[in-house]
Design an enzyme around this catalytic site. Structure first.
Site, PDB file in Angstrom:
ATOM      1  N   SER A 285       0.822  -1.206   0.000  1.00  0.00           N
ATOM      2  CA  SER A 285       0.000   0.000   0.000  1.00  0.00           C
ATOM      3  C   SER A 285       0.857   1.257   0.000  1.00  0.00           C
ATOM      4  O   SER A 285       1.966   1.274   0.555  1.00  0.00           O
ATOM      5  CB  SER A 285      -0.886  -0.004   1.252  1.00  0.00           C
ATOM      6  OG  SER A 285      -1.506   1.248   1.464  1.00  0.00           O
TER       7      SER A 285
ATOM      8  N   TYR B 126      -1.931   0.301  10.290  1.00  0.00           N
ATOM      9  CA  TYR B 126      -2.116  -0.395   9.013  1.00  0.00           C
ATOM     10  C   TYR B 126      -0.883  -0.237   8.131  1.00  0.00           C
ATOM     11  O   TYR B 126      -0.323  -1.215   7.623  1.00  0.00           O
ATOM     12  CB  TYR B 126      -3.361   0.128   8.289  1.00  0.00           C
ATOM     13  CG  TYR B 126      -3.418  -0.274   6.840  1.00  0.00           C
ATOM     14  CD1 TYR B 126      -3.601  -1.618   6.493  1.00  0.00           C
ATOM     15  CD2 TYR B 126      -3.272   0.656   5.826  1.00  0.00           C
ATOM     16  CE1 TYR B 126      -3.630  -2.006   5.154  1.00  0.00           C
ATOM     17  CE2 TYR B 126      -3.297   0.282   4.494  1.00  0.00           C
ATOM     18  CZ  TYR B 126      -3.482  -1.047   4.162  1.00  0.00           C
ATOM     19  OH  TYR B 126      -3.499  -1.432   2.836  1.00  0.00           O
TER      20      TYR B 126
ATOM     21  N   LYS C 169       2.155  -3.085   6.763  1.00  0.00           N
ATOM     22  CA  LYS C 169       2.595  -3.300   5.380  1.00  0.00           C
ATOM     23  C   LYS C 169       4.103  -3.063   5.247  1.00  0.00           C
ATOM     24  O   LYS C 169       4.811  -3.817   4.565  1.00  0.00           O
ATOM     25  CB  LYS C 169       1.820  -2.386   4.431  1.00  0.00           C
ATOM     26  CG  LYS C 169       0.344  -2.716   4.299  1.00  0.00           C
ATOM     27  CD  LYS C 169       0.134  -4.068   3.658  1.00  0.00           C
ATOM     28  CE  LYS C 169      -1.340  -4.351   3.402  1.00  0.00           C
ATOM     29  NZ  LYS C 169      -1.557  -5.668   2.757  1.00  0.00           N
TER      30      LYS C 169
END
Length: 323
Positions: A116, A140, A144
């Protein structure tokens, strides 16, 4: 060729499974259906199981004997990751480690990772190149970035493991054939919320901040059609098999649209007006987030077909009307 797709019943994963099936790959989807849907898996077999279930995962590897893995199974909602970071680290990092360990056990060397643009945080340079420092600003994005570091180290360990990490920008739209699309509870993505508001499912659409240093004061984002993104995954797999080189690529069109431009496009495509209200900025939202995509074009030969905001909105709208 046999491909294991984790999270293949979800939004992006299902579009990749569809494309793999159409191109003649043998596919098996591994998904716990926490946010995915059985009807979205159009090709191959679906194994309903969690990545935390080590025995089922090993059984799938033993019986299916995949030659490559595409990994989409992750939690993705930024505000939720702030409220419940342990949930995100457990699923996005710990379960990915378990998947990688199982790959190593069964001698599977090729891995495509769903990453991402959240790994960049608030970038200093626009468009953002793949060489920009990783400075995620939420759990989040941290998960990643953590997995990317694990993949980097694993690829350097001399075991033959190699990977491609694809850093998504703002994925939107739906299958142009209308067979699958976005079906996620409580969506946070702008285009999805806008078409749901046009449909009457939401009372109003909020704009989070109108005082950014952009031409109209709203944030600018790089929106990429989900089918073009799916194509990038197949090209990444081909690149990995042909070159054997691990690599990272941005997935975006290299230009952006503001929130207000998207709203105008949605109203035009749907032919419906709907209430739009201003709301305070959300913490950590960069004013502009646009991909530098020269690398994916040059190295993978990626040529997107759907680089058109109204087309992206139209496919999202046509899918929304079906649901």
């Amino acid at each position: 060729m046999r491909i294991l797709v984790t999270g293949g019943a979800g939004y992006i994963g299902s579009h990749v499974v569809k494309l793999l099936g159409e191109r003649g790959y043998e596919v098996i989807t591994y998904d716990n259906l926490s946010t995915g849907h059985e009807w979205a898996v159009l090709y191959g077999k679906l194994i309903r199981a969690d990545l935390g279930d080590r025995e089922t995962l090993r059984k799938v590897f033993r019986e299916f004997r995949p030659q490559a893995v595409m990994h989409f199974a992750a939690h993705i909602v930024v505000p939720e990751s702030v409220r419940d970071p342990l949930k995100y680290y457990r699923n996005n990092v710990v379960h990915t480690l378990q998947l990688l360990e199982t790959m190593e056990e069964f001698g599977v060397k090729d891995f495509i990772f769903s990453s991402s643009a959240a790994v960049y945080g608030i970038p200093e340079k626009i468009p953002v190149p793949e060489t920009a420092p990783l400075k995620p600003i939420n759990p989040y994005g941290e998960t990643k970035a953590t997995v990317e570091r694990i993949l980097r180290d694993l690829s350097r360990a001399g075991t033959g493991f190699r990977y491609v990490s694809l850093r998504y920008f703002n994925v939107a739209g739906a299958d142009p054939e209308g067979r699958i699309g976005f079906a996620y509870p409580d969506p946070t993505h702008l285009i999805i919320r806008a078409v749901k508001t046009a449909k009457g499912e939401l009372e109003r659409l909020e704009i989070f901040g109108t005082d950014y240093p952009t031409p109209d004061g709203t944030c600018i984002r790089d929106f990429i059609h989900v089918t073009d993104l799916a194509e990038a995954h197949l090209l990444a797999l081909q690149y990995l098999l042909e070159t054997g080189k691990s690599e990272i690529f941005n997935c975006g069109y290299g230009h952006g649209y503001s929130v207000l431009e998207v709203i105008r496009a949605v109203k035009k495509v749907t032919g419906r007006d709907f209430p739009v209200v201003e709301a305070p900025r959300r913490p950590g939202d960069p004013p502009v987030l646009v991909a530098e995509n020269r690398k994916i074009r040059e190295r993978l030969g990626w040529r997107p077909r759907y680089d058109d905001l109204e087309f992206i909105v139209r496919t999202a709208w046509e899918w929304e009307k079906r649901t």
